[in-house]
Write a protein that holds these residues in place. Structure first.
Motif, PDB file in Angstrom:
ATOM      1  N   ARG A 133       9.058  18.886  -4.580  1.00  0.00           N
ATOM      2  CA  ARG A 133       8.802  17.855  -5.595  1.00  0.00           C
ATOM      3  C   ARG A 133       9.127  16.490  -4.988  1.00  0.00           C
ATOM      4  O   ARG A 133      10.293  16.121  -4.856  1.00  0.00           O
ATOM      5  CB  ARG A 133       9.633  18.109  -6.852  1.00  0.00           C
ATOM      6  N   PHE A 134       8.074  15.778  -4.616  1.00  0.00           N
ATOM      7  CA  PHE A 134       8.255  14.424  -4.093  1.00  0.00           C
ATOM      8  C   PHE A 134       8.512  13.456  -5.248  1.00  0.00           C
ATOM      9  O   PHE A 134       7.944  13.604  -6.340  1.00  0.00           O
ATOM     10  CB  PHE A 134       7.018  13.978  -3.313  1.00  0.00           C
ATOM     11  N   THR A 135       9.338  12.467  -4.989  1.00  0.00           N
ATOM     12  CA  THR A 135       9.611  11.419  -5.978  1.00  0.00           C
ATOM     13  C   THR A 135       8.707  10.231  -5.678  1.00  0.00           C
ATOM     14  O   THR A 135       8.859   9.582  -4.630  1.00  0.00           O
ATOM     15  CB  THR A 135      11.083  10.986  -5.923  1.00  0.00           C
ATOM     16  N   PRO A 136       7.732   9.923  -6.542  1.00  0.00           N
ATOM     17  CA  PRO A 136       6.811   8.811  -6.244  1.00  0.00           C
ATOM     18  C   PRO A 136       7.515   7.462  -6.319  1.00  0.00           C
ATOM     19  O   PRO A 136       8.497   7.284  -7.049  1.00  0.00           O
ATOM     20  CB  PRO A 136       5.731   8.955  -7.321  1.00  0.00           C
ATOM     21  N   LEU A 137       6.988   6.531  -5.549  1.00  0.00           N
ATOM     22  CA  LEU A 137       7.563   5.190  -5.542  1.00  0.00           C
ATOM     23  C   LEU A 137       7.354   4.495  -6.880  1.00  0.00           C
ATOM     24  O   LEU A 137       8.255   3.826  -7.397  1.00  0.00           O
ATOM     25  CB  LEU A 137       6.931   4.376  -4.408  1.00  0.00           C
ATOM     26  N   ASP A 138       6.175   4.673  -7.449  1.00  0.00           N
ATOM     27  CA  ASP A 138       5.859   4.078  -8.751  1.00  0.00           C
ATOM     28  C   ASP A 138       5.317   5.191  -9.645  1.00  0.00           C
ATOM     29  O   ASP A 138       4.165   5.608  -9.493  1.00  0.00           O
ATOM     30  CB  ASP A 138       4.825   2.960  -8.588  1.00  0.00           C
ATOM     31  N   PRO A 139       6.107   5.704 -10.575  1.00  0.00           N
ATOM     32  CA  PRO A 139       5.636   6.819 -11.417  1.00  0.00           C
ATOM     33  C   PRO A 139       4.454   6.463 -12.305  1.00  0.00           C
ATOM     34  O   PRO A 139       3.761   7.365 -12.793  1.00  0.00           O
ATOM     35  CB  PRO A 139       6.872   7.161 -12.264  1.00  0.00           C
ATOM     36  N   LEU A 188      -1.901   6.350  -5.850  1.00  0.00           N
ATOM     37  CA  LEU A 188      -0.715   6.629  -5.043  1.00  0.00           C
ATOM     38  C   LEU A 188      -1.088   6.961  -3.604  1.00  0.00           C
ATOM     39  O   LEU A 188      -0.404   6.548  -2.661  1.00  0.00           O
ATOM     40  CB  LEU A 188       0.065   7.785  -5.672  1.00  0.00           C
ATOM     41  N   LEU A 189      -2.199   7.690  -3.423  1.00  0.00           N
ATOM     42  CA  LEU A 189      -2.610   8.068  -2.071  1.00  0.00           C
ATOM     43  C   LEU A 189      -3.147   6.884  -1.284  1.00  0.00           C
ATOM     44  O   LEU A 189      -3.163   6.914  -0.049  1.00  0.00           O
ATOM     45  CB  LEU A 189      -3.671   9.171  -2.136  1.00  0.00           C
ATOM     46  N   TYR A 232       6.211   7.826  -1.393  1.00  0.00           N
ATOM     47  CA  TYR A 232       7.338   8.562  -1.954  1.00  0.00           C
ATOM     48  C   TYR A 232       8.653   7.954  -1.483  1.00  0.00           C
ATOM     49  O   TYR A 232       8.717   7.292  -0.435  1.00  0.00           O
ATOM     50  CB  TYR A 232       7.273  10.040  -1.546  1.00  0.00           C
ATOM     51  N   VAL A 233       9.697   8.220  -2.276  1.00  0.00           N
ATOM     52  CA  VAL A 233      11.039   7.725  -1.966  1.00  0.00           C
ATOM     53  C   VAL A 233      12.019   8.882  -2.050  1.00  0.00           C
ATOM     54  O   VAL A 233      11.707   9.964  -2.569  1.00  0.00           O
ATOM     55  CB  VAL A 233      11.462   6.593  -2.937  1.00  0.00           C
ATOM     56  N   GLY A 291      14.068  21.512  -5.165  1.00  0.00           N
ATOM     57  CA  GLY A 291      12.848  21.153  -4.453  1.00  0.00           C
ATOM     58  C   GLY A 291      12.722  19.676  -4.172  1.00  0.00           C
ATOM     59  O   GLY A 291      11.650  19.216  -3.746  1.00  0.00           O
ATOM     60  N   SER A 292      13.771  18.910  -4.398  1.00  0.00           N
ATOM     61  CA  SER A 292      13.718  17.465  -4.183  1.00  0.00           C
ATOM     62  C   SER A 292      13.751  17.151  -2.691  1.00  0.00           C
ATOM     63  O   SER A 292      14.343  17.884  -1.891  1.00  0.00           O
ATOM     64  CB  SER A 292      14.894  16.780  -4.881  1.00  0.00           C
ATOM     65  N   VAL A 293      13.117  16.040  -2.340  1.00  0.00           N
ATOM     66  CA  VAL A 293      13.068  15.585  -0.954  1.00  0.00           C
ATOM     67  C   VAL A 293      14.010  14.398  -0.816  1.00  0.00           C
ATOM     68  O   VAL A 293      13.873  13.398  -1.538  1.00  0.00           O
ATOM     69  CB  VAL A 293      11.636  15.193  -0.549  1.00  0.00           C
ATOM     70  N   VAL A 294      14.960  14.517   0.096  1.00  0.00           N
ATOM     71  CA  VAL A 294      15.930  13.455   0.348  1.00  0.00           C
ATOM     72  C   VAL A 294      15.930  13.161   1.839  1.00  0.00           C
ATOM     73  O   VAL A 294      15.434  13.949   2.649  1.00  0.00           O
ATOM     74  CB  VAL A 294      17.345  13.865  -0.127  1.00  0.00           C
ATOM     75  N   THR A 295      16.494  12.032   2.190  1.00  0.00           N
ATOM     76  CA  THR A 295      16.581  11.670   3.601  1.00  0.00           C
ATOM     77  C   THR A 295      17.716  12.450   4.268  1.00  0.00           C
ATOM     78  O   THR A 295      18.674  12.878   3.612  1.00  0.00           O
ATOM     79  CB  THR A 295      16.823  10.167   3.754  1.00  0.00           C
TER      80      THR A 295
END
Length: 312
Positions: free
Chosen positions: A208-214, A221-222, A228-229, A250-254
């Protein structure tokens, strides 16, 4: 001067540029090229379709796939494995039947040899006073006629067969000494197309990517470069930013967030579940065009090599 110097053909030295040009045009020799950034997928693109993922999943090794693409790949591989296994079983059955025929033929030959030996034994004494010339002449004429008829029939039968199946000496599979290719027993394990390790559907992790602007839709977005952030620090994600996927949420983090924040408590900041080292999956990111990005940027194509021999 430089531009015309590359096309100079009257020089006494075979230049490096001429060698590369001739190698590319001849079709011989291994070609190698260094890939640029445009030849490498982005971090959020599928490894199979090379397109931005709509429903992304990640393997335990960190390779990102579109869910539909990887499921179709797994089903296709299972179908291929079933087909290869069926061909292998058919070959195995044919080998078994041929071995049975060979054993039966050997037993038949043994029986025939035994019968011939038994028939050669004389059970009654030969009368030396009877003339055997007439019987010998008749038997000789009969044997000569039988041999002549058999030779004529064999020659007539061999003529069409030899014309129909002639050996081919320039195709390896059609030479007289060629043997049928034996199939090896296929493995029933489906392998990942990127890592080459076993892959299962129940091991895929939903990402689950977190979009920069929901507020933006998928098309808008593409079209943006920063899409994503990080789910915790809100830092922008990209090919140059090492990322990780947390298995429970499922979150994506740095990776920096993982080392500085998450590893202290080993708790998923999104779902609140306890984490282990296995639950933190480093995401295989795309290349940046730099040699230190961790991606192999040199591609090679192996082609036939022309060798020069000197007459001694």
């Amino acid at each position: 001067m430089t531009r015309h110097g590359k096309n100079c053909t009257a020089g006494a030295v075979y230049t490096y540029h001429e060698k590369k040009k001739d190698t590319a045009a001849s079709g011989y020799g291994t070609q190698s090229i260094r890939l640029g950034k445009d030849a490498i997928k982005d971090f959020d693109c599928c490894c199979l379709s090379l397109q931005p993922c709509k429903d992304p999943v990640v393997t335990p090794d960190g390779f990102l796939y579109e869910k539909q693409a990887i499921l179709e790949y797994i089903l296709h591989q299972k179908t291929e494995i079933a087909r290869k296994m069926k061909a292998y079983e058919k070959q195995k059955q044919a080998q078994k039947s041929s071995s049975q025929l060979e054993s039966k033929s050997e037993e038949r030959e043994k029986v025939e040899r035994f019968k011939s030996r038994e028939n050669s034994i004389v059970s009654k004494p030969i009368n030396p006073f009877t003339s055997s010339s007439s019987s010998g002449e008749s038997s000789a004429s009969a044997s000569s006629s039988s041999t002549a008829s058999s030779s004529s029939s064999s020659s007539s039968s061999s003529a069409p067969s030899s014309s129909q199946s002639l050996p081919s000496f320039w195709i390896p599979s059609l030479t007289p000494e060629a043997k049928p290719t034996l199939l090896k027993k296929p493995s029933k394990t489906v392998l990942c197309p990127m890592s080459g390790r076993p892959i299962k559907m129940n091991e895929l992790i939903t990402v689950r990517f977190t979009p920069l602007d929901p507020s933006l839709d998928r098309v808008a977005l593409l079209n943006r470069q920063d899409r994503y952030v990080c789910a915790v620090t809100r830092d922008a994600l990209g090919n140059s930013v090492p990322c990780a996927v947390l298995r429970p949420s499922g979150s994506v983090v740095t990776q920096e967030c993982v080392e500085k924040l998450i590893r202290k408590d080993m708790v998923d900041p999104v779902s609140g579940d306890k984490l282990s080292d296995r639950d933190i999956v480093p995401l295989q990111r795309g290349g940046t065009g730099f040699s230190g990005s961790g991606v192999d940027l040199r591609a090679k194509e192996a082609r036939p090599v022309m060798q020069m021999y000197k007459n001694s």
